[in-house]
Design an enzyme around this catalytic site. Sequence first.
Site, PDB file in Angstrom:
ATOM      1  N   CYS A 116      16.692   0.645  39.616  1.00  0.00           N
ATOM      2  CA  CYS A 116      16.845  -0.613  40.356  1.00  0.00           C
ATOM      3  C   CYS A 116      18.205  -0.746  41.024  1.00  0.00           C
ATOM      4  CB  CYS A 116      16.611  -1.799  39.434  1.00  0.00           C
ATOM      5  SG  CYS A 116      15.022  -1.729  38.606  1.00  0.00           S
ATOM      6  N   HIS A 258      19.496  -8.360  42.025  1.00  0.00           N
ATOM      7  CA  HIS A 258      18.253  -7.632  41.756  1.00  0.00           C
ATOM      8  C   HIS A 258      17.225  -8.628  41.214  1.00  0.00           C
ATOM      9  CE1 HIS A 258      15.349  -4.825  40.408  1.00  0.00           C
ATOM     10  NE2 HIS A 258      15.650  -4.920  39.127  1.00  0.00           N
ATOM     11  N   ASN A 288       9.180  -7.269  40.689  1.00  0.00           N
ATOM     12  CA  ASN A 288      10.315  -6.335  40.660  1.00  0.00           C
ATOM     13  C   ASN A 288       9.921  -5.067  41.424  1.00  0.00           C
ATOM     14  OD1 ASN A 288      12.292  -4.481  40.018  1.00  0.00           O
ATOM     15  ND2 ASN A 288      12.302  -4.944  37.822  1.00  0.00           N
TER      16      ASN A 288
HETATM   17  O1  UT7 Z   1      14.478  -3.867  36.708  1.00  0.00           O
HETATM   18  C1  UT7 Z   1      14.992  -3.450  35.479  1.00  0.00           C
HETATM   19  C2  UT7 Z   1      15.420  -4.606  34.718  1.00  0.00           C
HETATM   20  N1  UT7 Z   1      14.288  -5.276  34.098  1.00  0.00           N
HETATM   21  C3  UT7 Z   1      14.533  -6.097  33.153  1.00  0.00           C
HETATM   22  O2  UT7 Z   1      15.683  -6.252  32.822  1.00  0.00           O
HETATM   23  C4  UT7 Z   1      13.391  -6.825  32.478  1.00  0.00           C
HETATM   24  C5  UT7 Z   1      13.983  -7.668  31.406  1.00  0.00           C
HETATM   25  N2  UT7 Z   1      13.032  -8.306  30.484  1.00  0.00           N
HETATM   26  C6  UT7 Z   1      12.218  -9.296  30.833  1.00  0.00           C
HETATM   27  O3  UT7 Z   1      12.134  -9.676  31.988  1.00  0.00           O
HETATM   28  C7  UT7 Z   1      11.434  -9.973  29.736  1.00  0.00           C
HETATM   29  O4  UT7 Z   1      11.889  -9.496  28.481  1.00  0.00           O
HETATM   30  C8  UT7 Z   1       9.908  -9.788  29.834  1.00  0.00           C
HETATM   31  C9  UT7 Z   1       9.388 -10.623  30.988  1.00  0.00           C
HETATM   32  C10 UT7 Z   1       9.585  -8.327  30.015  1.00  0.00           C
HETATM   33  C11 UT7 Z   1       9.231 -10.310  28.572  1.00  0.00           C
HETATM   34  O5  UT7 Z   1       9.578 -11.671  28.323  1.00  0.00           O
HETATM   35  P1  UT7 Z   1       9.977 -12.136  26.852  1.00  0.00           P
HETATM   36  O6  UT7 Z   1      10.236 -13.565  26.923  1.00  0.00           O
HETATM   37  O7  UT7 Z   1      11.092 -11.241  26.388  1.00  0.00           O
HETATM   38  O8  UT7 Z   1       8.634 -11.916  26.062  1.00  0.00           O
HETATM   39  P2  UT7 Z   1       8.328 -10.957  24.841  1.00  0.00           P
HETATM   40  O9  UT7 Z   1       8.283  -9.537  25.283  1.00  0.00           O
HETATM   41  O10 UT7 Z   1       9.286 -11.272  23.734  1.00  0.00           O
HETATM   42  O11 UT7 Z   1       6.879 -11.417  24.442  1.00  0.00           O
HETATM   43  C12 UT7 Z   1       6.632 -12.753  23.939  1.00  0.00           C
HETATM   44  C13 UT7 Z   1       5.159 -12.883  23.603  1.00  0.00           C
HETATM   45  C14 UT7 Z   1       4.635 -11.762  22.731  1.00  0.00           C
HETATM   46  O12 UT7 Z   1       3.705 -12.335  21.809  1.00  0.00           O
HETATM   47  P3  UT7 Z   1       4.129 -12.638  20.289  1.00  0.00           P
HETATM   48  O13 UT7 Z   1       4.577 -11.328  19.734  1.00  0.00           O
HETATM   49  O14 UT7 Z   1       5.242 -13.634  20.394  1.00  0.00           O
HETATM   50  O15 UT7 Z   1       2.862 -13.166  19.693  1.00  0.00           O
HETATM   51  C15 UT7 Z   1       3.911 -10.866  23.678  1.00  0.00           C
HETATM   52  O16 UT7 Z   1       2.852 -10.151  23.057  1.00  0.00           O
HETATM   53  O17 UT7 Z   1       4.370 -12.835  24.798  1.00  0.00           O
HETATM   54  C16 UT7 Z   1       3.355 -11.837  24.678  1.00  0.00           C
HETATM   55  N3  UT7 Z   1       3.137 -11.238  25.977  1.00  0.00           N
HETATM   56  C17 UT7 Z   1       2.297 -11.725  26.905  1.00  0.00           C
HETATM   57  N4  UT7 Z   1       1.457 -12.775  26.887  1.00  0.00           N
HETATM   58  C18 UT7 Z   1       0.736 -13.028  27.990  1.00  0.00           C
HETATM   59  C19 UT7 Z   1       3.768 -10.153  26.515  1.00  0.00           C
HETATM   60  N5  UT7 Z   1       3.313  -9.922  27.761  1.00  0.00           N
HETATM   61  C20 UT7 Z   1       2.410 -10.897  28.017  1.00  0.00           C
HETATM   62  C21 UT7 Z   1       1.609 -11.188  29.139  1.00  0.00           C
HETATM   63  N6  UT7 Z   1       0.802 -12.271  29.099  1.00  0.00           N
HETATM   64  N7  UT7 Z   1       1.652 -10.465  30.275  1.00  0.00           N
END
Ligand code: UT7
Length: 331
Positions: A116, A258, A288
């Site tokens: 990125c 970004h 992204n």
């Molecule tokens: O370009 C390179 C740079 N990119 C980044 O830096 C990305 C950085 N990270 C992020 O943007 C975020 O961490 C994400 C958007 C990827 C994820 O968001 P989050 O708030 O960190 O969510 P999480 O991964 O902690 O997931 C929370 C919950 C989980 O359920 P439980 O374990 O709490 O029951 C996931 O299973 O959300 C669930 N989940 C979803 N639910 C519905 C994960 N993906 C989805 C989804 N739809 N697509």
Amino acid sequence: MYKSKIKGTGIYLPKKVMTNDDLSKTVETNDEWIFTRTGIRERRICSTEGGEFPTDMALNAAKDCLAEAKLEPNDIDMILFASVTPDAKLPNSACILQTKLGITNKCAALDIAAACSGFVYGINMADSMIKTGMVKNVLVVGSEMLSREVNWEDRSICILFGDGCGAAIIGRNDEDDQSEVLSGILGADGTGAEFFDQPVGGSVEPIAQSHLDNRTHFMQMKGRDMFKVATRTLADNAKTVMKRAGVSMDEIDWLVPHQANIRIIETTGKLLGIPDEKVIVNIGKYGNTSAATIPIAFYEAIKEGKIKRGDLVLFDAFGAGLTSGATLLRY
Ligand code: UT7
């Protein structure tokens, strides 16, 4: 020593739009979760039939750059092609683009694998080489077809990414020109490599049937780990380029960050103390697009009449590697 400036910009966005509702038909997710956690509503997806592969998109974007810069293809001294999804392993995409543009001057052509941060790597490298006099006009491209490398069965990752291309020509400025690149920083921290990687398909682990069967050949990301490092790094790099140029936050007209997650953008903005109105955000429309996010956002902000010639603009990027980079320029 010479100075450099952005002479022209261009973009290409694939025609196909994929909304969050479309995604919710194939994986267990919904528009509300995606939008509140990421700010994304829809993304573009390249055609696999041809015409929208990374160098095709780049060709379209480059033509607009050339027209705006009032340059001919053979005025380009170097192509820097930032992508983690190049057309092929060999030759590099910069060489393919050179031919597609009809460039016959044997200009340098190099791909940048900095995820990125690739476009910002390209701008800062081009700026340095223009300053030494080694090159005069450089075409810097960020072009990605991430839809090829995403596991469409993994809801934690497939919702985040999209395809697209942005490009700019950065060239030697005229002596009385107010537009110039003022400062830059490039960096990396390889200790965070496992936060976002794609180990299968390289020399160490060539792709095999077992990977295809288990779907382990796609990109994989530890989202929370990336999130934490991203905000800190983006804020630190922005402060460094401002310090190097002797510019304060109040003087910055536009932050072009970004576009990985709206929450990363907002947190970075708060850490820097920059008002939301000065931060360019278009993640809702494209997700992204890796190396393409900054040049697309920059181009759109210019066309919308937000960024104008003479404005102080700060590019700020972070990505897999973990790579990072920032550029401060007077547009
Ligand atoms: O370009 C390179 C740079 N990119 C980044 O830096 C990305 C950085 N990270 C992020 O943007 C975020 O961490 C994400 C958007 C990827 C994820 O968001 P989050 O708030 O960190 O969510 P999480 O991964 O902690 O997931 C929370 C919950 C989980 O359920 P439980 O374990 O709490 O029951 C996931 O299973 O959300 C669930 N989940 C979803 N639910 C519905 C994960 N993906 C989805 C989804 N739809 N697509």
